[in-house]
Design a protein around this motif. Structure first.
Motif, PDB file in Angstrom:
ATOM      1  N   ILE A  49     -70.613 -23.961 -82.640  1.00 14.20           N
ATOM      2  CA  ILE A  49     -71.802 -23.434 -83.076  1.00 14.20           C
ATOM      3  C   ILE A  49     -71.221 -22.149 -84.158  1.00 14.20           C
ATOM      4  O   ILE A  49     -70.474 -21.591 -83.519  1.00 14.20           O
ATOM      5  CB  ILE A  49     -72.596 -23.164 -82.200  1.00 14.20           C
ATOM      6  N   ILE A  50     -71.853 -21.892 -85.193  1.00 10.11           N
ATOM      7  CA  ILE A  50     -71.690 -20.684 -85.800  1.00 10.11           C
ATOM      8  C   ILE A  50     -72.765 -19.774 -85.411  1.00 10.11           C
ATOM      9  O   ILE A  50     -73.938 -20.010 -85.882  1.00 10.11           O
ATOM     10  CB  ILE A  50     -71.709 -21.033 -87.408  1.00 10.11           C
ATOM     11  N   LYS A  51     -72.370 -18.567 -85.012  1.00  8.45           N
ATOM     12  CA  LYS A  51     -73.129 -17.519 -84.606  1.00  8.45           C
ATOM     13  C   LYS A  51     -73.135 -16.295 -85.337  1.00  8.45           C
ATOM     14  O   LYS A  51     -71.782 -16.147 -85.832  1.00  8.45           O
ATOM     15  CB  LYS A  51     -73.284 -17.326 -82.963  1.00  8.45           C
ATOM     16  N   GLU A  52     -74.138 -15.605 -85.797  1.00  5.16           N
ATOM     17  CA  GLU A  52     -74.129 -14.479 -86.452  1.00  5.16           C
ATOM     18  C   GLU A  52     -74.074 -13.284 -85.449  1.00  5.16           C
ATOM     19  O   GLU A  52     -74.880 -13.122 -84.651  1.00  5.16           O
ATOM     20  CB  GLU A  52     -75.196 -14.355 -87.540  1.00  5.16           C
ATOM     21  N   PHE A  53     -73.427 -12.375 -86.074  1.00  4.30           N
ATOM     22  CA  PHE A  53     -73.579 -11.046 -85.086  1.00  4.30           C
ATOM     23  C   PHE A  53     -73.339  -9.739 -86.131  1.00  4.30           C
ATOM     24  O   PHE A  53     -72.839  -9.652 -87.203  1.00  4.30           O
ATOM     25  CB  PHE A  53     -72.052 -10.829 -84.530  1.00  4.30           C
ATOM     26  N   ILE A  89     -70.893  -6.804 -81.868  1.00  9.62           N
ATOM     27  CA  ILE A  89     -69.526  -7.167 -81.408  1.00  9.62           C
ATOM     28  C   ILE A  89     -68.529  -6.321 -82.052  1.00  9.62           C
ATOM     29  O   ILE A  89     -68.548  -5.613 -83.196  1.00  9.62           O
ATOM     30  CB  ILE A  89     -69.242  -8.693 -81.843  1.00  9.62           C
ATOM     31  N   THR A  90     -67.119  -6.131 -81.401  1.00 13.08           N
ATOM     32  CA  THR A  90     -65.951  -5.605 -81.908  1.00 13.08           C
ATOM     33  C   THR A  90     -64.927  -6.661 -82.080  1.00 13.08           C
ATOM     34  O   THR A  90     -64.474  -7.482 -81.194  1.00 13.08           O
ATOM     35  CB  THR A  90     -65.516  -4.506 -81.044  1.00 13.08           C
ATOM     36  N   LYS A 100     -65.064  -8.673 -78.737  1.00 14.60           N
ATOM     37  CA  LYS A 100     -65.710  -7.947 -77.407  1.00 14.60           C
ATOM     38  C   LYS A 100     -67.330  -7.755 -77.811  1.00 14.60           C
ATOM     39  O   LYS A 100     -67.614  -7.088 -78.937  1.00 14.60           O
ATOM     40  CB  LYS A 100     -64.964  -6.688 -77.165  1.00 14.60           C
ATOM     41  N   ASP A 101     -68.090  -8.114 -76.870  1.00 17.00           N
ATOM     42  CA  ASP A 101     -69.565  -7.850 -77.053  1.00 17.00           C
ATOM     43  C   ASP A 101     -69.958  -6.402 -76.552  1.00 17.00           C
ATOM     44  O   ASP A 101     -69.172  -5.749 -76.122  1.00 17.00           O
ATOM     45  CB  ASP A 101     -70.473  -8.884 -76.402  1.00 17.00           C
ATOM     46  N   MET A 102     -71.243  -6.247 -76.474  1.00 14.25           N
ATOM     47  CA  MET A 102     -71.792  -4.966 -76.161  1.00 14.25           C
ATOM     48  C   MET A 102     -71.684  -4.757 -74.689  1.00 14.25           C
ATOM     49  O   MET A 102     -71.475  -3.430 -74.232  1.00 14.25           O
ATOM     50  CB  MET A 102     -73.345  -4.898 -76.649  1.00 14.25           C
ATOM     51  N   GLU A 103     -71.582  -5.817 -73.916  1.00 17.48           N
ATOM     52  CA  GLU A 103     -71.596  -5.911 -72.414  1.00 17.48           C
ATOM     53  C   GLU A 103     -69.995  -5.438 -71.999  1.00 17.48           C
ATOM     54  O   GLU A 103     -69.555  -5.408 -70.910  1.00 17.48           O
ATOM     55  CB  GLU A 103     -72.106  -6.994 -71.705  1.00 17.48           C
ATOM     56  N   GLY A 104     -69.049  -6.000 -72.935  1.00 17.12           N
ATOM     57  CA  GLY A 104     -67.667  -5.591 -72.550  1.00 17.12           C
ATOM     58  C   GLY A 104     -66.946  -6.993 -72.298  1.00 17.12           C
ATOM     59  O   GLY A 104     -65.898  -6.969 -72.054  1.00 17.12           O
TER      60      GLY A 104
END
Length: 243
Positions: free
Chosen positions: A230-234, A239-240, A202-206
């Motif tokens: 695509i490999i993305k970094e968080f 994120i949760t 879940k991202d910051m916007e839900g």
């Protein structure tokens, strides 16, 4: 190794940080308390424990040899040390949930809070808070929490666990001091919770999205393989991981 034992304190991390600010203390000074009134977890959460049933401790560590860009390797060393300590006590189905929670069978049994002291953009010391649920058997309104006793059916001596954790901390900080970053990172990633398994975030916007955890960057960001290959970094605030 200097060990300070307290009956009750607001927070072992706060106590040790104030102590280190008021006078010079030796490397691996440890504060352990039977009860914490204001124990803290990641991102301001509270760590609530029953009296004398769990291990709540903080460790002062000199980290002057660690580059500030490599500060996440402190978290890697500590979480790996706690993981290996519990493994040596025959706790089963262990994993490290990014960034540094320790799970047994998907239940949280240990949390880590690291507060670094930085002066003139150089790391000076770490106050390492470690909380391990040991002999507590009830966790009201905490469905994802468990303890060593619940997971193993055994009663544990708190001092035995503390000494085992401290021994493992010495070992992993020696690896860090020798700048053995590849070994540290490989060991951490080997035990990463849900690595290479389909997971929901879940991202910051839900918003919810799916991906596969592949590892962590040198700065501690979680590397996730998304649906478009695509490999993305968080980072931790973005994120949760839902599980």
């Amino acid at each position: 190794m200097h060990i300070i034992k307290l009956n009750a304190i607001d927070s072992t991390n706060t106590y040790l940080r104030q102590l280190s600010a008021s006078k010079a203390i030796e490397d691996f000074t440890v504060v352990v308390a039977k009860h914490q009134t204001k124990g803290r977890g990641q991102m301001g959460t509270q760590w609530n424990v029953q009296d004398a049933k769990n291990l709540t401790m903080s460790v002062f560590k000199d980290i002057t040899g660690v580059d500030v860009e490599r500060n996440f390797y402190i978290s890697i060393a500590v979480s790996s040390a706690v993981f290996e300590a519990l493994k040596s006590l025959n706790v089963e189905k262990l994993s490290i949930k990014w960034p540094n929670d320790i799970l047994s069978e998907n239940k949280k049994i240990a949390g880590i809070l690291i507060e670094n002291v930085i002066k003139q953009n150089r790391l000076q010391a770490s106050i390492i808070g470690i909380g391990i649920n040991v002999n507590q058997t009830e966790f009201e309104n905490l469905p994802k929490a468990s303890s060593l006793q619940l997971m193993s059916g055994r009663f544990f001596e708190l001092d035995e666990i503390m000494i085992t954790v401290l021994q493992k901390l010495e070992y992993f900080f020696e690896l860090l001091q020798k700048k053995n970053f590849s070994t540290l990172k490989a060991q951490y990633e080997e035990h990463l919770f849900r690595k290479n398994k389909p997971s929901t975030f879940k991202d910051m916007e839900g918003n919810m999205f799916s991906g596969y955890i592949k590892g962590v960057s040198n700065s501690g960001n979680l590397q996730v393989l998304l649906e478009d290959e695509i490999i993305k970094e968080f980072d931790l605030k973005e994120i949760t991981l839902l599980y």
